[in-house]
Write a protein that holds these residues in place. Structure first.
Motif, PDB file in Angstrom:
ATOM      1  N   PHE A  49       6.478  -8.142  -3.972  1.00  0.00           N
ATOM      2  CA  PHE A  49       5.484  -7.326  -3.287  1.00  0.00           C
ATOM      3  C   PHE A  49       4.544  -6.682  -4.298  1.00  0.00           C
ATOM      4  CE2 PHE A  49       7.847  -6.239   0.896  1.00  0.00           C
ATOM      5  CZ  PHE A  49       7.668  -7.545   1.296  1.00  0.00           C
ATOM      6  N   ALA A  53       0.125  -6.777  -5.245  1.00  0.00           N
ATOM      7  CA  ALA A  53      -0.447  -5.508  -4.791  1.00  0.00           C
ATOM      8  C   ALA A  53      -1.949  -5.404  -5.059  1.00  0.00           C
ATOM      9  CB  ALA A  53       0.284  -4.339  -5.446  1.00  0.00           C
ATOM     10  N   GLN A  56      -3.681  -7.454  -2.511  1.00  0.00           N
ATOM     11  CA  GLN A  56      -3.578  -6.852  -1.189  1.00  0.00           C
ATOM     12  C   GLN A  56      -4.525  -5.654  -1.045  1.00  0.00           C
ATOM     13  OE1 GLN A  56      -1.871  -7.386   1.577  1.00  0.00           O
ATOM     14  NE2 GLN A  56      -0.687  -9.164   0.944  1.00  0.00           N
ATOM     15  N   LEU A  57      -4.590  -4.855  -2.118  1.00  0.00           N
ATOM     16  CA  LEU A  57      -5.424  -3.660  -2.074  1.00  0.00           C
ATOM     17  C   LEU A  57      -6.890  -4.058  -1.978  1.00  0.00           C
ATOM     18  CD1 LEU A  57      -4.497  -0.777  -2.075  1.00  0.00           C
ATOM     19  CD2 LEU A  57      -5.077  -0.608  -4.480  1.00  0.00           C
ATOM     20  N   PHE A  60      -7.547  -5.183   1.419  1.00  0.00           N
ATOM     21  CA  PHE A  60      -7.585  -3.994   2.268  1.00  0.00           C
ATOM     22  C   PHE A  60      -8.985  -3.397   2.292  1.00  0.00           C
ATOM     23  CE2 PHE A  60      -6.738   0.680   2.367  1.00  0.00           C
ATOM     24  CZ  PHE A  60      -6.238   0.754   3.643  1.00  0.00           C
TER      25      PHE A  60
ATOM     26  N   ILE B 136       0.544   4.929   4.698  1.00  0.00           N
ATOM     27  CA  ILE B 136       0.102   3.741   5.430  1.00  0.00           C
ATOM     28  C   ILE B 136      -0.669   2.812   4.499  1.00  0.00           C
ATOM     29  CG2 ILE B 136      -1.467   2.946   7.232  1.00  0.00           C
ATOM     30  CD1 ILE B 136      -0.785   5.477   8.759  1.00  0.00           C
ATOM     31  N   ILE B 137      -1.579   3.414   3.705  1.00  0.00           N
ATOM     32  CA  ILE B 137      -2.392   2.613   2.796  1.00  0.00           C
ATOM     33  C   ILE B 137      -1.497   1.931   1.762  1.00  0.00           C
ATOM     34  CG2 ILE B 137      -4.243   2.730   1.091  1.00  0.00           C
ATOM     35  CD1 ILE B 137      -5.340   5.113   2.700  1.00  0.00           C
ATOM     36  N   LYS B 140       0.374  -1.028   3.141  1.00  0.00           N
ATOM     37  CA  LYS B 140      -0.484  -2.216   3.185  1.00  0.00           C
ATOM     38  C   LYS B 140      -0.579  -2.844   1.787  1.00  0.00           C
ATOM     39  CE  LYS B 140      -3.990  -4.985   4.065  1.00  0.00           C
ATOM     40  NZ  LYS B 140      -3.619  -6.387   4.093  1.00  0.00           N
ATOM     41  N   ALA B 141      -0.690  -1.998   0.747  1.00  0.00           N
ATOM     42  CA  ALA B 141      -0.920  -2.524  -0.593  1.00  0.00           C
ATOM     43  C   ALA B 141       0.345  -3.129  -1.187  1.00  0.00           C
ATOM     44  CB  ALA B 141      -1.448  -1.423  -1.503  1.00  0.00           C
ATOM     45  N   VAL B 142       1.478  -2.421  -1.107  1.00  0.00           N
ATOM     46  CA  VAL B 142       2.668  -2.883  -1.818  1.00  0.00           C
ATOM     47  C   VAL B 142       3.811  -3.242  -0.878  1.00  0.00           C
ATOM     48  CG1 VAL B 142       2.113  -1.627  -3.916  1.00  0.00           C
ATOM     49  CG2 VAL B 142       3.486  -0.525  -2.183  1.00  0.00           C
ATOM     50  N   GLY B 143       3.547  -3.310   0.399  1.00  0.00           N
ATOM     51  CA  GLY B 143       4.577  -3.748   1.331  1.00  0.00           C
ATOM     52  C   GLY B 143       5.512  -2.620   1.729  1.00  0.00           C
ATOM     53  N   VAL B 224       6.276   5.384   8.926  1.00  0.00           N
ATOM     54  CA  VAL B 224       5.291   4.315   8.809  1.00  0.00           C
ATOM     55  C   VAL B 224       5.801   3.194   7.906  1.00  0.00           C
ATOM     56  CG1 VAL B 224       3.319   5.763   9.333  1.00  0.00           C
ATOM     57  CG2 VAL B 224       4.078   5.563   6.976  1.00  0.00           C
TER      58      VAL B 224
END
Lengths: 271, 302
Positions: A49, A53, A56-57, A60, B136-137, B140-143, B224
């Protein structure tokens, strides 16, 4: 503070801490390091994960832009007003409870310690439960919606406001109170004209401070279903509409900053 | 002896009342009352709903007691609490370590404006979102999992500790800084020997407060998906497993109160140099006023 060792002035050596204090301090540092090392060793982290990152960021933020401005009038504006209403009504309800409980907890006003203790227990119980947990409990009682959120905000704030108000009462000067007592004033008059003018600025600044915190907190209540802008955010997130989430986040940001500025201005006028 | 009674002085119309009506305040109260009526209407609060709620409350509380954490529930309770503790320890350490330089950079009396304003902007952004929103953010970024929770709490710690740290530094006595500077000391020495000793005790207060705050939030961010007992709590709530919810809540409150006692001890140790015996004597004193103070002191929290 310092351990003055026995002996003549020449052999006396100044030591900053006693051996016991040194052991305690060392023990504290040791426990801190041990706790962090234990946490780092045992915490479950999935490295896969972490590798993606940054990607993913980036994804996002890319998906947040451009923001879906049309979402604001449709779902965000009403929710934002509801959030402010939850925070304000919650704070007002909390003041109605916190005033009497704060007075009962002040040792100089109510010189009967079992009552002080009972009042302090109410305040601690209110503070130890997080707003979100209060929200879950009130959803169980009133069902999902803004009513549960308002009650959650009110019940969490009683402990905070009541504690600080009680402390302000305990710190008030005895002079005006004694003067009023000497005139034979009634208990109510002593409170209204002796204590209240002294603690009024503190009371309003505590209330404003709590309102500011409550605006922040009521924004997340919706995530558990207790009304306000969190509901709009939850919906947008469940649909992976990050462009709508961005609208919600910006709205929360603006309102929180505006609330902080408003509180600073009002406090400057009041105090 | 008769003497006409002295003419009683005519009561003059009072020119100054002791407590004159404060019209702005009165208008403020009226506006507030109008707002409350409007807002209550907006929130759809009706007496019928409130009364139905009281009924529900009785049922709800009935299902919460007795709390139950038997069998594998106990296992998941322990796992969640352990993860919350891990998140708290790591996030507090990282958050404080990062707050030191950021707080220093945001102090206007030590730094030039081009350093201060970016640092203050960073603090303002970290402060404006609730930990759960930040979580929450990070999810999303690191699972899902503890690492997202750590990130969220680090951001929250930076927002709180560095703001107060910067304010504490701005209030220091400049004389000691000037004295150290006059010896030709480097900037690091000025900070180490002129600034930090003056703010250390306040910094310790912020740090222990932040530890308490992180402990509280680490039990919530799981809602969350950011790790910790909060996830277990929310899952139990959604399964209507209310007796387990009650057991989790008791565990959380016990943990938070233990954390508060510990941090009050650490504060006493460093700021008042209290020994263990002295601290115990204050908390568990034997005379009547001491016992009363102890009982009240045990109720003090954040």
């Amino acid at each position: 503070m310092s351990a003055a060792l026995p002996g003549t002035a020449a052999e006396r050596e100044w030591v900053r801490h006693t051996p016991e204090q040194r052991i305690l301090r060392f023990g504290f540092y040791f426990v801190c390091v041990a706790a962090v090392v234990w946490s780092l060793k045992t915490i479950e982290i999935i490295p896969e994960f972490l590798y993606d990152a940054p990607a993913q960021l980036k994804d996002f933020f890319v998906r947040m832009w451009p923001m879906d401005a049309a979402y604001y009038p449709k779902s965000v504006h009403g929710a934002l007003i509801e959030t402010l209403n939850i925070a304000t009504l919650g704070t007002l309800i909390c003041l109605a409870f916190a005033l009497p409980v704060g007075i009962l907890s002040a040792r100089n006003l109510v010189p009967f310690w079992p009552i002080n203790l009972a009042a302090k227990f109410v305040l601690v119980a209110s503070r130890s439960v997080n707003t979100l947990v209060w929200a879950l409990l009130f959803i169980g009682i009133f069902g999902p919606g803004a009513l549960a959120g308002t009650m959650a905000i009110a019940f969490r704030s009683v402990g905070f406001v009541g504690k600080l108000f009680g402390e302000a009462l305990e710190e008030s000067h005895r002079g005006p109170v004694e003067a009023l007592t000497a005139t034979g004033a009634s208990k109510a008059s002593i409170f209204l004209k002796g204590y209240w003018p002294q603690v009024k600025p503190a009371f309003w600044s505590i209330a404003l401070f709590r309102w500011d915190i409550n605006v922040r907190e009521s924004a997340v209540l919706g995530l558990v279903g207790a009304g306000g802008i969190g509901m709009a955010m939850d919906t947008a997130m469940n649909l992976f509409r990050w462009d709508q989430v961005a609208v919600v986040l910006s709205a929360v940001f603006v309102v929180v900053i505006a609330a902080e500025v408003a509180v600073t201005l009002i406090r400057r006028r009041l105090i | 002896m008769h003497q006409s009674p002295a003419p009683s002085p005519q009561p003059r119309a009072p020119t100054h009342r002791a407590f004159p009506t404060h019209w702005p305040a009165r208008i403020g109260w009226i506006l507030l009352a109008i707002y409350v009526v409007w807002a209550v209407g907006q929130l759809d609060v009706t007496w019928a709903r409130f009364a139905a709620g009281i009924d529900n409350a009785a049922k709800f509380l009935g299902r919460m007691f007795p709390p139950d954490a038997g069998g594998d529930k106990w296992e998941s309770l322990l796992i969640g609490m352990k993860e919350s503790l891990q998140i708290t320890f790591i996030a507090t350490l990282l958050g404080i370590a990062l707050s030191l330089p950021i707080g220093l950079m945001a102090a206007r009396n030590l730094m030039p404006a081009w350093v201060v304003w970016p640092a203050r902007g960073l603090i303002a952004v970290s402060r404006s979102f609730h930990e759960v929103v930040v979580a929450i953010i990070f999810v999303k970024a690191v699972g899902f999992g503890a690492i997202a929770g750590i990130g969220a709490l680090v951001i929250g710690s930076i927002g709180f500790v560095s703001k107060l740290f910067a304010e504490a530094i701005e209030e220091i006595n400049p004389k000691q800084v000037e004295a150290i500077r006059a010896t030709g000391a480097s900037f690091m020495s000025v900070v180490l020997f002129g600034v930090l000793p003056q703010v250390f005790s306040r910094f310790l207060g912020f740090a222990t407060y932040q530890f308490d705050s992180n402990l509280r939030h680490s039990t919530m961010i799981g809602i969350v998906g950011a790790g910790g007992i909060g996830g277990t709590l929310f899952a139990a709530f959604q399964r209507f497993d209310y007796d387990f919810v009650c057991a989790i809540l008791i565990a959380i409150i016990a943990l938070i109160m233990l954390g508060e006692v510990l941090s009050s001890f650490v504060r006493a140790l460093f700021t008042e140099n209290l020994s263990v015996i002295e601290w115990f004597r204050r908390r568990f004193g034997q005379t009547e006023p001491e016992r009363r103070d102890r009982a009240l002191g045990a109720m003090e929290g954040s």
